[in-house]
Design a protein around this motif. Structure first.
Motif, PDB file in Angstrom:
ATOM      1  N   GLU A 390     -22.073 -82.988 -40.055  1.00  0.00           N
ATOM      2  CA  GLU A 390     -22.384 -84.404 -40.008  1.00  0.00           C
ATOM      3  C   GLU A 390     -23.063 -84.811 -41.309  1.00  0.00           C
ATOM      4  O   GLU A 390     -23.745 -84.006 -41.944  1.00  0.00           O
ATOM      5  N   ALA A 391     -22.820 -86.028 -41.699  1.00  0.00           N
ATOM      6  CA  ALA A 391     -23.417 -86.590 -42.911  1.00  0.00           C
ATOM      7  C   ALA A 391     -23.994 -87.947 -42.566  1.00  0.00           C
ATOM      8  O   ALA A 391     -23.440 -88.678 -41.730  1.00  0.00           O
ATOM      9  N   GLU A 392     -25.095 -88.276 -43.231  1.00  0.00           N
ATOM     10  CA  GLU A 392     -25.845 -89.474 -42.851  1.00  0.00           C
ATOM     11  C   GLU A 392     -26.459 -90.100 -44.094  1.00  0.00           C
ATOM     12  O   GLU A 392     -26.825 -89.403 -45.044  1.00  0.00           O
ATOM     13  N   THR A 393     -26.598 -91.416 -44.067  1.00  0.00           N
ATOM     14  CA  THR A 393     -27.265 -92.111 -45.161  1.00  0.00           C
ATOM     15  C   THR A 393     -27.990 -93.332 -44.620  1.00  0.00           C
ATOM     16  O   THR A 393     -27.780 -93.756 -43.471  1.00  0.00           O
ATOM     17  N   LYS A 394     -28.840 -93.905 -45.476  1.00  0.00           N
ATOM     18  CA  LYS A 394     -29.631 -95.092 -45.160  1.00  0.00           C
ATOM     19  C   LYS A 394     -29.475 -96.043 -46.333  1.00  0.00           C
ATOM     20  O   LYS A 394     -29.764 -95.682 -47.467  1.00  0.00           O
ATOM     21  N   VAL A 395     -29.024 -97.262 -46.065  1.00  0.00           N
ATOM     22  CA  VAL A 395     -28.663 -98.159 -47.155  1.00  0.00           C
ATOM     23  C   VAL A 395     -29.204 -99.556 -46.905  1.00  0.00           C
ATOM     24  O   VAL A 395     -29.277-100.028 -45.761  1.00  0.00           O
ATOM     25  N   ILE A 396     -29.571-100.210 -47.993  1.00  0.00           N
ATOM     26  CA  ILE A 396     -29.909-101.620 -47.955  1.00  0.00           C
ATOM     27  C   ILE A 396     -28.999-102.349 -48.930  1.00  0.00           C
ATOM     28  O   ILE A 396     -28.864-101.942 -50.083  1.00  0.00           O
ATOM     29  N   SER A 397     -28.340-103.402 -48.441  1.00  0.00           N
ATOM     30  CA  SER A 397     -27.441-104.184 -49.277  1.00  0.00           C
ATOM     31  C   SER A 397     -27.248-105.536 -48.603  1.00  0.00           C
ATOM     32  O   SER A 397     -27.300-105.635 -47.368  1.00  0.00           O
ATOM     33  N   ASN A 398     -27.007-106.553 -49.391  1.00  0.00           N
ATOM     34  CA  ASN A 398     -26.905-107.910 -48.859  1.00  0.00           C
ATOM     35  C   ASN A 398     -25.639-108.607 -49.333  1.00  0.00           C
ATOM     36  O   ASN A 398     -25.683-109.489 -50.199  1.00  0.00           O
ATOM     37  N   PHE A 402     -16.858-111.532 -47.722  1.00  0.00           N
ATOM     38  CA  PHE A 402     -16.053-110.422 -47.195  1.00  0.00           C
ATOM     39  C   PHE A 402     -15.514-109.529 -48.301  1.00  0.00           C
ATOM     40  O   PHE A 402     -15.052-108.416 -48.042  1.00  0.00           O
ATOM     41  N   GLN A 403     -15.573-109.975 -49.560  1.00  0.00           N
ATOM     42  CA  GLN A 403     -15.098-109.171 -50.682  1.00  0.00           C
ATOM     43  C   GLN A 403     -16.138-108.176 -51.190  1.00  0.00           C
ATOM     44  O   GLN A 403     -15.905-107.483 -52.176  1.00  0.00           O
ATOM     45  N   GLN A 404     -17.255-108.098 -50.501  1.00  0.00           N
ATOM     46  CA  GLN A 404     -18.320-107.163 -50.856  1.00  0.00           C
ATOM     47  C   GLN A 404     -18.570-106.210 -49.688  1.00  0.00           C
ATOM     48  O   GLN A 404     -18.563-106.639 -48.536  1.00  0.00           O
ATOM     49  N   GLN A 405     -18.785-104.937 -49.991  1.00  0.00           N
ATOM     50  CA  GLN A 405     -19.108-103.967 -48.951  1.00  0.00           C
ATOM     51  C   GLN A 405     -19.811-102.768 -49.557  1.00  0.00           C
ATOM     52  O   GLN A 405     -19.601-102.435 -50.728  1.00  0.00           O
ATOM     53  N   ALA A 406     -20.631-102.098 -48.744  1.00  0.00           N
ATOM     54  CA  ALA A 406     -21.350-100.900 -49.189  1.00  0.00           C
ATOM     55  C   ALA A 406     -21.562 -99.994 -47.993  1.00  0.00           C
ATOM     56  O   ALA A 406     -21.969-100.461 -46.917  1.00  0.00           O
ATOM     57  N   THR A 418     -11.266 -93.643 -44.996  1.00  0.00           N
ATOM     58  CA  THR A 418     -11.879 -94.524 -44.000  1.00  0.00           C
ATOM     59  C   THR A 418     -13.297 -94.823 -44.465  1.00  0.00           C
ATOM     60  O   THR A 418     -13.888 -94.055 -45.239  1.00  0.00           O
ATOM     61  N   SER A 419     -13.871 -95.932 -43.976  1.00  0.00           N
ATOM     62  CA  SER A 419     -15.249 -96.260 -44.352  1.00  0.00           C
ATOM     63  C   SER A 419     -15.950 -97.027 -43.244  1.00  0.00           C
ATOM     64  O   SER A 419     -15.314 -97.788 -42.492  1.00  0.00           O
ATOM     65  N   ILE A 420     -17.251 -96.792 -43.131  1.00  0.00           N
ATOM     66  CA  ILE A 420     -18.142 -97.627 -42.338  1.00  0.00           C
ATOM     67  C   ILE A 420     -19.090 -98.274 -43.337  1.00  0.00           C
ATOM     68  O   ILE A 420     -19.627 -97.599 -44.221  1.00  0.00           O
ATOM     69  N   HIS A 421     -19.306 -99.571 -43.218  1.00  0.00           N
ATOM     70  CA  HIS A 421     -19.999-100.263 -44.302  1.00  0.00           C
ATOM     71  C   HIS A 421     -20.600-101.579 -43.830  1.00  0.00           C
ATOM     72  O   HIS A 421     -20.245-102.119 -42.769  1.00  0.00           O
ATOM     73  N   LEU A 422     -21.495-102.082 -44.667  1.00  0.00           N
ATOM     74  CA  LEU A 422     -22.011-103.429 -44.515  1.00  0.00           C
ATOM     75  C   LEU A 422     -21.099-104.386 -45.265  1.00  0.00           C
ATOM     76  O   LEU A 422     -20.670-104.100 -46.389  1.00  0.00           O
ATOM     77  N   THR A 423     -20.788-105.511 -44.638  1.00  0.00           N
ATOM     78  CA  THR A 423     -20.033-106.551 -45.315  1.00  0.00           C
ATOM     79  C   THR A 423     -20.456-107.900 -44.733  1.00  0.00           C
ATOM     80  O   THR A 423     -21.453-107.983 -44.011  1.00  0.00           O
TER      81      THR A 423
END
Length: 534
Positions: A390-398, A402-406, A418-423
């Protein structure tokens, strides 16, 4: 004492093995990943640790725009005249009538020291190597690529003398070996042992019909006679063994005159889905490195146990040397440079991509192009080295569009990830979402994206890989995790599944920031955890 194969897990193909005194080194291919060429070190052939990644800037190789699976193919590491010699390629075309490859040579006094200015030697084919003969002469080899219509692309093995004073190839190349009826002859490595020159080559392509062929001659220019019990090693005739696709390797002698052969291999997942070749499954970990013990009969080398890869191999007679783990389980991003687990695609990590100092104890990524962009993106990743982690991260992004993601990405190449992200969603604001790219087709598997509460800054993402399946989870506090009930197939991040468009690498897990709107999005990652599970 036994060596358990593979010795280099995860994407580590095309091993070039070398001994200098009591130290062993293996250089492996990196293709479009940067830094180029990974060199591993061992004292006992069993325990290995990463020691150098020489091609760490565009001074050595500029892969901007390179295709998937282009870049560094089959490096060759050798030692002579008190220094290390490294031959490597930059392949600019993967699919098509031409390969447009440049073969380079660099040298260094120390394996982890500064390397010399690259010398471009030739362009006629890939998988180049350098042979240092006992009389002091040096010989350059590579496979010959033939683009002509109605000709086989793999035309044979070229031999040409290298002049270290002029720093160039001299005289004309000679085609010394056309290969066998298996075809696709490549990956030449030449050795002088007693009265013979031994030419090791790979044949059959790098999927399940891969093999290693050995030929010998008393004259360096040939003619070369093929091993009477060819192939030297292959998995093709044993579809049920663990180590498949065996071939493309190199030979080493211990101080006690024992012989070993390092070679690429893969460990396919058994699958109920019909496989492309012989139903042998899919290899998300890519092509790995294994090692076999070699014996000699009638001046011919043989794999101990038979001409197929063994899961366990007898160690040389030497005290075992165990190294600390190469990479930390948790990377807190407290250093000023990325540690050696991290890789970037095509471009080296630089100030356009991100920073480790702007926000201390965070990896900051600046939004650039998408995963399909071959020129500029902000994506750092490490190899899958297990099929249970398993891999894990903690991210802050604003994001504000819809053309932005992290977020967190499972990646094979530009067309398979594949990706899981903030958008951003115009109706909900900041959301968690999923994307999948399956053979160039973009899918959005979540019917409804997940709104991020207004009072939440950091969001946590996690991936769980369990052999042939994996899934993502998210958390808004790092304690209470919510699994997303969408299951992805690990096989879709494998050579066997991808095939078209380049299929020579392996699965990676990484962190990304994409901004195809304004290039102003910033994502700060507080940590990254990669933990293999029993």
């Amino acid at each position: 004492m036994y060596i358990k194969n593979p010795i280099l897990k995860g994407f580590n193909p095309d091993p070039s093995i070398l001994r200098v005194d009591d130290d062993y080194y293996i250089a492996v291919s990196t293709f479009e990943w940067s830094p180029g060429v990974v060199i591993h070190h061992s004292k006992d052939l069993k325990n290995w640790h990463q020691i150098a990644r020489p091609l760490n800037s565009t001074y050595f190789i500029d892969m901007k725009g390179n295709p998937d699976s282009g870049g560094v193919w089959a490096p060759d590491l050798s030692y002579s005249d008190g220094k290390f010699w490294l031959v490597y390629s930059d392949v600019k075309v993967v699919n098509g009538p031409w390969k447009d490859v440049t073969n380079y040579l660099i040298t260094a006094d120390e394996i982890d020291g500064e390397w010399s200015e690259p010398i471009a030697l030739n362009y006629s084919g890939f998988d180049a190597s350098l042979f240092h003969d006992i009389d002091g002469r040096k010989w350059f080899l590579n496979m010959i690529w033939d683009h002509r219509v109605n000709r086989h692309n793999f035309n044979g093995i070229a031999l040409q003398e290298y002049d270290p004073v002029q720093k160039k190839l001299i005289d004309e190349p000679r085609n010394i070996f056309k290969g066998t009826d298996i075809k696709l002859v490549e990956a030449p490595h030449l050795y002088r042992i007693n009265d013979y020159y031994y030419l090791f080559t790979a044949e059959g392509g790098t999927l399940f019909n891969h093999q290693e062929t050995v030929a010998r001659s008393k004259c360096i220019e040939g003619p070369y006679e093929v091993h009477p019990d060819n192939p030297f090693i292959s998995s093709f005739y044993r579809p049920n063994i663990t180590l498949q696709r065996a071939g493309h390797g190199s030979l080493v002698e211990t101080p006690d005159h024992e012989w070993y052969f390092a070679h690429l291999t893969s460990r396919p997942l058994p699958t109920d889905t019909e496989s492309i070749l012989d139903n042998r499954g899919y290899s998300p970990l890519g092509r790995e490195t294994a090692i076999q013990k070699v014996t000699w009969k009638n001046d011919w080398p043989y794999i101990v146990g038979g001409n197929f890869p063994q899961d366990e191999v007898e160690m040389p007679i030497v005290e075992e040397t165990i190294w600390p783990d190469d990479f930390p389980i948790i990377d807190d991003f407290n250093e000023t440079t990325l540690n050696h687990q991290w890789n970037t695609v095509r471009n080296p990590f630089d100030e356009k991509m991100g920073s480790l100092s702007v926000n201390p104890s965070h990896l900051r990524l600046y939004g650039q192009g998408s995963f399909h962009n071959h020129f500029a993106n902000s994506f750092v990743a490490r190899r899958w080295q297990s099929l249970n982690f398993e891999a894990e991260t903690k991210v802050i992004s604003n994001p504000t569009t819809f053309q932005q993601q992290a977020g967190l990405v499972a990646y094979y190449n530009t067309n398979n990830w594949t990706s899981i992200h903030l958008t951003w969603d115009p109706d909900q604001g900041k959301v968690v979402d999923l994307l999948e790219c399956d053979r160039r087709t973009l899918l959005q598997p979540l019917k409804n994206s997940i709104k991020v509460p207004e009072n939440i800054n950091y969001v946590y993402f996690k991936i769980n890989v369990n052999r042939d399946k994996y899934f993502y989870s998210y958390s808004f506090n790092g304690k209470e995790w919510k699994k997303i009930d969408i299951i992805f197939d690990s096989r879709k991040l494998s050579d066997e599944y991808v095939q078209e468009g380049g299929f020579f690498t392996g699965a990676f897990i990484g962190l990304s920031c994409i901004d195809t709107a304004s290039r102003t999005l910033v994502a700060d990652f507080d940590y990254f955890r990669y933990e293999e599970l029993d």
